[in-house]
Design a protein around this motif. Structure first.
Motif, PDB file in Angstrom:
ATOM      1  N   THR A   1       0.430  52.497 -24.497  1.00 59.14           N
ATOM      2  CA  THR A   1      -0.148  52.983 -22.814  1.00 59.14           C
ATOM      3  C   THR A   1       0.367  54.241 -22.865  1.00 59.14           C
ATOM      4  O   THR A   1      -0.429  55.275 -22.523  1.00 59.14           O
ATOM      5  CB  THR A   1       0.609  52.049 -21.979  1.00 59.14           C
ATOM      6  OG1 THR A   1       0.141  50.811 -22.087  1.00 59.14           O
ATOM      7  CG2 THR A   1       0.044  52.619 -20.566  1.00 59.14           C
TER       8      THR A   1
ATOM      9  N   MET B   1       1.056  57.563 -15.038  1.00 59.10           N
ATOM     10  CA  MET B   1       1.910  56.550 -15.374  1.00 59.10           C
ATOM     11  C   MET B   1       3.423  56.556 -14.816  1.00 59.10           C
ATOM     12  O   MET B   1       4.214  55.440 -14.605  1.00 59.10           O
ATOM     13  CB  MET B   1       2.021  56.992 -16.931  1.00 59.10           C
ATOM     14  CG  MET B   1       0.894  56.665 -17.854  1.00 59.10           C
ATOM     15  SD  MET B   1       1.203  56.756 -19.494  1.00 59.10           S
ATOM     16  CE  MET B   1      -0.560  56.819 -20.125  1.00 59.10           C
TER      17      MET B   1
ATOM     18  N   SER C   1       3.698  53.120 -13.163  1.00 60.58           N
ATOM     19  CA  SER C   1       3.927  52.284 -14.308  1.00 60.58           C
ATOM     20  C   SER C   1       3.835  50.854 -14.205  1.00 60.58           C
ATOM     21  O   SER C   1       3.139  50.175 -15.059  1.00 60.58           O
ATOM     22  CB  SER C   1       5.208  52.740 -14.826  1.00 60.58           C
ATOM     23  OG  SER C   1       6.087  52.467 -13.968  1.00 60.58           O
TER      24      SER C   1
ATOM     25  N   GLN D   1       2.046  48.980 -12.129  1.00 60.10           N
ATOM     26  CA  GLN D   1       0.607  48.625 -11.848  1.00 60.10           C
ATOM     27  C   GLN D   1      -0.355  48.788 -13.177  1.00 60.10           C
ATOM     28  O   GLN D   1      -1.103  47.950 -13.341  1.00 60.10           O
ATOM     29  CB  GLN D   1       0.060  49.372 -10.645  1.00 60.10           C
ATOM     30  CG  GLN D   1       0.708  48.965  -9.230  1.00 60.10           C
ATOM     31  CD  GLN D   1       2.087  49.741  -9.063  1.00 60.10           C
ATOM     32  OE1 GLN D   1       2.614  50.289  -9.975  1.00 60.10           O
ATOM     33  NE2 GLN D   1       2.209  49.912  -7.826  1.00 60.10           N
ATOM     34  N   VAL D   2      -0.067  50.003 -13.806  1.00 57.87           N
ATOM     35  CA  VAL D   2      -0.805  50.094 -14.981  1.00 57.87           C
ATOM     36  C   VAL D   2      -0.687  49.022 -16.178  1.00 57.87           C
ATOM     37  O   VAL D   2      -1.464  48.326 -16.599  1.00 57.87           O
ATOM     38  CB  VAL D   2      -0.372  51.325 -15.773  1.00 57.87           C
ATOM     39  CG1 VAL D   2      -0.985  51.659 -17.103  1.00 57.87           C
ATOM     40  CG2 VAL D   2      -0.657  52.550 -14.896  1.00 57.87           C
TER      41      VAL D   2
ATOM     42  N   ALA E   1      -7.299  56.597  -8.689  1.00 57.65           N
ATOM     43  CA  ALA E   1      -7.279  57.422  -9.902  1.00 57.65           C
ATOM     44  C   ALA E   1      -8.561  58.349  -9.917  1.00 57.65           C
ATOM     45  O   ALA E   1      -8.445  59.394 -10.338  1.00 57.65           O
ATOM     46  CB  ALA E   1      -7.384  56.553 -11.099  1.00 57.65           C
TER      47      ALA E   1
END
Length: 486
Positions: free
Chosen positions: A271, A323, A327, A329-330, A468
């Motif tokens: 990621t 990020m 972080s 949630q990603v 986003a």
């Protein structure tokens, strides 16, 4: 900037656009493969696949003998001089050196798989996984060298369609089918092998059809084993060490911790590496362009380097911001709730890769001036630093320690390159223009963060997608208003 350099930048921009599309597709499909495995077989089995991918990656890098740099350095020069014999010779020389090396290494890994699984990782269940990935090594090498030849012709589309899209699609479909049929972790590994075989066959066909015949030509050729080996052997050592470094965190996590920790960490690592897509998209064609600039007249090298660095940083910094702020949630969206334990590791790794993109294409400068021995020495020093950091930090901090070790190693190695490029060429990649994306991103972060927290007390996962989009729109508007898009 000179007209020649402007042409180079236009070529790089077009090639980078194609490559970036392919890399986004590749990352998506690779993520699809990883998330498919992670969700269907669980963190422990996903950790086993991560170890298998590590072994295959190391094997392909070691047995390809860093011949990609020699191909990208010499083939454009021979094309310029219209020396068809040397073009065929360097292609045949590369295959003649790399294929036997890959077969030997594949055989060694296959036959010593039980020892590797039990003595190193203390898990006999790894044996079939290691054997399947070992078989893939020669096919990966064939794919790599064939597509390096196409890149030497400044053509990025075949790399995109074959390796980054086609091969990944085959791997996802094959892995899903085999797991569904009940083969579980072995099915996930088998799907990856099927994709590697397909990639090797198609890449050789395209190389011969579009640019050849080269490998299977019956015309006379001039082999240059000595020349390409002298150029490549420092890079072989540097590449071997670099590839090992790329997997030391996974190795030491597997050694000190359980496979579950390996699986969690290998959700954060790829990621964070998404930030490298702009850099990698340009890097695919930067090497022959750098050689051309320095060969002709290196007075424009500084402007070229700063422009490329500004491009990569402008595209990478927004990803870092997202990020850093989201972080957990990603990772939840991409891998599932159980992988959010790696959120801190993702933040740490993101900072390391941001620094890497911030210092530019320094390794290409070193290769273009044919100071390849420096890269080997750098890699050797960084190897000691990285190993020491992993041994020191992983037993105490687990996956966070692995992330700290990787980030520390990145910062050390890139700073060393920064000093060396300045010493040899009296240049550096930074420019005042790089402040503009930072200010634009901070404005976008402020608007997005305030907006999301205004509407939601507890931010739902689905809100990150429109968030986003808002972030990206605000970032581009502010950047454009500051004349930061050039």
């Amino acid at each position: 900037m000179s007209e020649e350099n402007q042409d180079i930048l236009e070529t790089l921009a077009k090639g980078a656009g194609i490559t970036a599309f392919g890399m986004f597709a590749s990352k998506f499909l690779a993520y699809l493969y990883r998330t498919l495995v992670a969700r269907m077989v669980g963190p422990e089995s996903y950790g086993q696949i991560s170890i298998g991918l590590m072994i295959a990656g190391l094997g392909i890098t070691l047995s390809s003998l860093s011949l990609d740099s020699a191909i990208l350095n010499y083939l454009p020069k021979y094309r310029h001089n219209e020396n068809e014999r040397k073009i065929r010779g360097i292609v045949k020389s590369a295959f003649t050196l790399a294929i036997p090396a890959s077969v030997v290494l594949s055989g060694l890994v296959f036959f010593f798989s039980e020892f590797i699984a039990t003595a190193v990782f203390e898990n006999s269940g790894l044996v079939p996984v290691i054997r399947i990935f070992a078989i893939a090594i020669p096919f990966g090498v064939v794919t790599k060298i064939s597509l390096d030849v196409t890149k030497a012709y400044k053509t990025a589309k075949y790399q995109v369609w074959i390796r980054q899209i086609g091969q990944n699609i085959v791997q996802v479909i094959a892995a899903a089918a085999l797991i569904f049929l009940g083969y579980e972790v072995a099915g996930a590994a088998g799907g990856w092998l099927i994709g590697a075989i397909a990639g090797g066959i198609v890449s050789v066909y395209i190389m011969e059809k579009k640019f050849g015949p080269l490998l299977f030509s019956r015309k006379e050729d001039t082999r240059e084993y000595g020349k390409i080996f002298r150029y490549s052997y420092p890079l072989i050592l540097a590449g071997a060490i670099g590839s090992i470094l790329g997997w030391t965190d996974t190795f030491f996590l597997g050694y000190y911790m359980q496979e579950t920790s390996v699986g969690l960490y290998n959700a954060a690592l790829p990621t964070a590496m998404l930030m490298m897509i702009p850099y990698q998209a340009l890097a695919a064609l930067v090497m022959p362009s750098m050689s051309e600039v320095i060969e002709r007249d290196d007075k424009d090298l500084t402007k070229l380097l700063k422009t490329l660095t500004r491009w990569t940083f402008t595209l990478s910094f927004p990803a870092f911001c997202l990020m850093f702020l989201f972080s957990e949630q990603v990772l939840h969206i991409l891998f599932g709730a159980e992988y959010t334990k790696a959120a801190t590791s993702l933040t740490i790794l993101a900072f390391g890769y941001l620094y890497s993109t911030s210092v530019g294409h320094l390794d290409s400068v070193i290769k273009a001036i044919e100071k390849t021995k420096i890269l080997y020495k750098n890699a050797a020093i960084n190897f000691v630093v990285n190993i020491g950091l992993n041994i020191l930090l992983i037993p105490k901090f687990g996956i966070r320690g692995a992330a700290l070790a990787t980030t520390g190693s990145i910062i050390f190695s890139q700073t060393l390159l920064l000093a060396e490029v300045y010493y040899f060429k009296d240049t550096q990649p930074f420019s005042p223009e790089s402040v503009k994306p930072v200010l634009s991103a901070l404005a976008a972060v402020f608007v997005t963060y305030i907006g999301i927290n205004h509407f939601f007390q507890n931010v739902p996962l689905w809100a990150l997608i429109p968030g986003a989009l808002v972030f990206g729109i605000v970032y581009l508007i502010v950047l454009y208003s500051m004349n930061g898009i050039q």
